[in-house]
Design a protein around this motif. Structure first.
Motif, PDB file in Angstrom:
ATOM      1  N   HIS A 106       1.135   4.660   9.782  1.00  0.00           N
ATOM      2  CA  HIS A 106       0.686   4.533   8.161  1.00  0.00           C
ATOM      3  C   HIS A 106       0.013   5.704   7.854  1.00  0.00           C
ATOM      4  O   HIS A 106       0.435   6.367   6.883  1.00  0.00           O
ATOM      5  N   ARG A 107      -0.852   6.061   8.478  1.00  0.00           N
ATOM      6  CA  ARG A 107      -1.772   7.354   8.224  1.00  0.00           C
ATOM      7  C   ARG A 107      -0.936   8.506   8.294  1.00  0.00           C
ATOM      8  O   ARG A 107      -1.141   9.409   7.503  1.00  0.00           O
ATOM      9  N   ARG A 108       0.081   8.629   9.303  1.00  0.00           N
ATOM     10  CA  ARG A 108       0.738   9.846   9.341  1.00  0.00           C
ATOM     11  C   ARG A 108       1.753  10.000   8.009  1.00  0.00           C
ATOM     12  O   ARG A 108       1.900  11.213   7.697  1.00  0.00           O
ATOM     13  N   ARG A 109       2.239   9.108   7.748  1.00  0.00           N
ATOM     14  CA  ARG A 109       3.078   8.983   6.571  1.00  0.00           C
ATOM     15  C   ARG A 109       2.471   9.494   5.260  1.00  0.00           C
ATOM     16  O   ARG A 109       2.887  10.028   4.520  1.00  0.00           O
ATOM     17  N   VAL A 110       0.972   8.653   5.065  1.00  0.00           N
ATOM     18  CA  VAL A 110       0.400   9.061   3.841  1.00  0.00           C
ATOM     19  C   VAL A 110      -0.142  10.643   3.934  1.00  0.00           C
ATOM     20  O   VAL A 110      -0.108  11.458   2.948  1.00  0.00           O
ATOM     21  N   LEU A 137       1.047  -1.159   0.053  1.00  0.00           N
ATOM     22  CA  LEU A 137       0.104  -0.166  -0.176  1.00  0.00           C
ATOM     23  C   LEU A 137       0.750   1.309   0.056  1.00  0.00           C
ATOM     24  O   LEU A 137       2.021   1.231   0.585  1.00  0.00           O
ATOM     25  N   PRO A 138       0.478   2.338  -0.492  1.00  0.00           N
ATOM     26  CA  PRO A 138       1.111   3.629  -0.380  1.00  0.00           C
ATOM     27  C   PRO A 138       1.342   3.611   1.199  1.00  0.00           C
ATOM     28  O   PRO A 138       0.777   3.508   2.153  1.00  0.00           O
ATOM     29  N   GLY A 139       2.639   4.421   1.206  1.00  0.00           N
ATOM     30  CA  GLY A 139       3.016   5.069   2.548  1.00  0.00           C
ATOM     31  C   GLY A 139       3.729   4.011   3.374  1.00  0.00           C
ATOM     32  O   GLY A 139       3.836   4.290   4.725  1.00  0.00           O
ATOM     33  N   ALA A 153       0.557  16.134   1.994  1.00  0.00           N
ATOM     34  CA  ALA A 153       0.524  17.511   2.148  1.00  0.00           C
ATOM     35  C   ALA A 153       1.858  18.248   1.785  1.00  0.00           C
ATOM     36  O   ALA A 153       1.988  19.617   1.489  1.00  0.00           O
ATOM     37  N   SER A 154       3.014  17.389   1.693  1.00  0.00           N
ATOM     38  CA  SER A 154       4.413  18.029   1.388  1.00  0.00           C
ATOM     39  C   SER A 154       4.422  18.855  -0.144  1.00  0.00           C
ATOM     40  O   SER A 154       5.251  19.785  -0.009  1.00  0.00           O
ATOM     41  N   PRO A 186       0.180  12.334  -4.883  1.00  0.00           N
ATOM     42  CA  PRO A 186       0.081  11.139  -4.208  1.00  0.00           C
ATOM     43  C   PRO A 186      -1.098  10.659  -3.431  1.00  0.00           C
ATOM     44  O   PRO A 186      -2.075  11.672  -3.392  1.00  0.00           O
ATOM     45  N   PRO A 187      -1.401   9.497  -2.948  1.00  0.00           N
ATOM     46  CA  PRO A 187      -2.661   9.104  -2.776  1.00  0.00           C
ATOM     47  C   PRO A 187      -3.099   9.847  -1.174  1.00  0.00           C
ATOM     48  O   PRO A 187      -2.153  10.182  -0.471  1.00  0.00           O
ATOM     49  N   THR A 188      -4.416   9.978  -1.192  1.00  0.00           N
ATOM     50  CA  THR A 188      -4.837  10.403  -0.125  1.00  0.00           C
ATOM     51  C   THR A 188      -5.125   9.445   1.017  1.00  0.00           C
ATOM     52  O   THR A 188      -5.154   8.290   0.667  1.00  0.00           O
ATOM     53  N   LEU A 189      -5.901   9.883   2.212  1.00  0.00           N
ATOM     54  CA  LEU A 189      -6.183   8.770   3.192  1.00  0.00           C
ATOM     55  C   LEU A 189      -7.389   8.191   2.545  1.00  0.00           C
ATOM     56  O   LEU A 189      -7.574   6.749   2.711  1.00  0.00           O
TER      57      LEU A 189
END
Length: 177
Positions: free
Chosen positions: A109-113, A10-12, A118-119, A129-132
């Motif tokens: 995992h949520r924090r990374r995504v 998964l992403p992140g 946001a960056s 990049p993918p969102t939550l």
């Protein structure tokens, strides 16, 4: 004999960080489906589904036929994409290494995504990049593996320690700490 290292997850989860590091370590070609999809979107393609993977399979096969090892970086969420990578390796006479990267800590995992989205650093034209919400959708669509693979959990480690565990899991010489 060249090798095909397919990073999935998964992403992140940290798969791109590990995939880039391995490609650099081995001097292998690095193929990232996000880059392919960004190029397709920025060229005017809409509604991208399998096109990014199809391009990546072809470019991987070209590099493998030259005797170059390839590191592929993608979500690889379903058996059809996993089987397609195995077929690329088989037809190219390459050794296949399936690597699933996970982050077993849901909060991390949520924090990374969230931080990645946001960056703005990974935003490329029309691609972001993918969102939550995307992560939740990918998680529902991500099929369990039915074939052997190396699993690397990045929840607790650092990129350096995760990379050393990856090398050890692949049976490759590790780097100095």
């Amino acid at each position: 004999m060249p090798s095909l290292f397919v990073f999935s997850g998964l992403p992140g989860t940290g798969k791109s960080t590990l995939a880039r590091a391995l490609a650099g370590h081995l001097g292998a070609a690095y193929l990232r489906v996000d880059t392919v999809e960004a190029a397709l979107l920025n060229a005017g393609q809409t509604g991208i589904t399998v096109e990014g993977y199809a391009v990546e399979y072809a470019v991987a096969a070209d590099n493998l036929s030259l005797g170059l090892s390839v590191v592929a970086d993608c979500v690889n969420p379903v058996s059809e994409t996993r089987d397609a990578w195995a077929e690329v390796a088989r037809q190219s006479g390459a050794t296949l290494f399936d690597i699933e990267v996970i982050c077993s800590d849901p909060a991390e995992h949520r924090r990374r995504v969230e931080a990645r989205h946001a960056s703005g650093q990974d935003h490329t034209g029309q691609w972001a990049p993918p969102t939550l919400a995307d992560l939740e959708r990918y998680g529902r669509e991500y099929q369990p593996w039915t074939t052997p693979r190396l699993v690397v959990d990045t929840a607790q480690g650092t990129p350096g320690s995760d990379f050393r565990r990856l090398l050890a899991g692949l049976g490759l010489p590790t780097l100095a700490p």
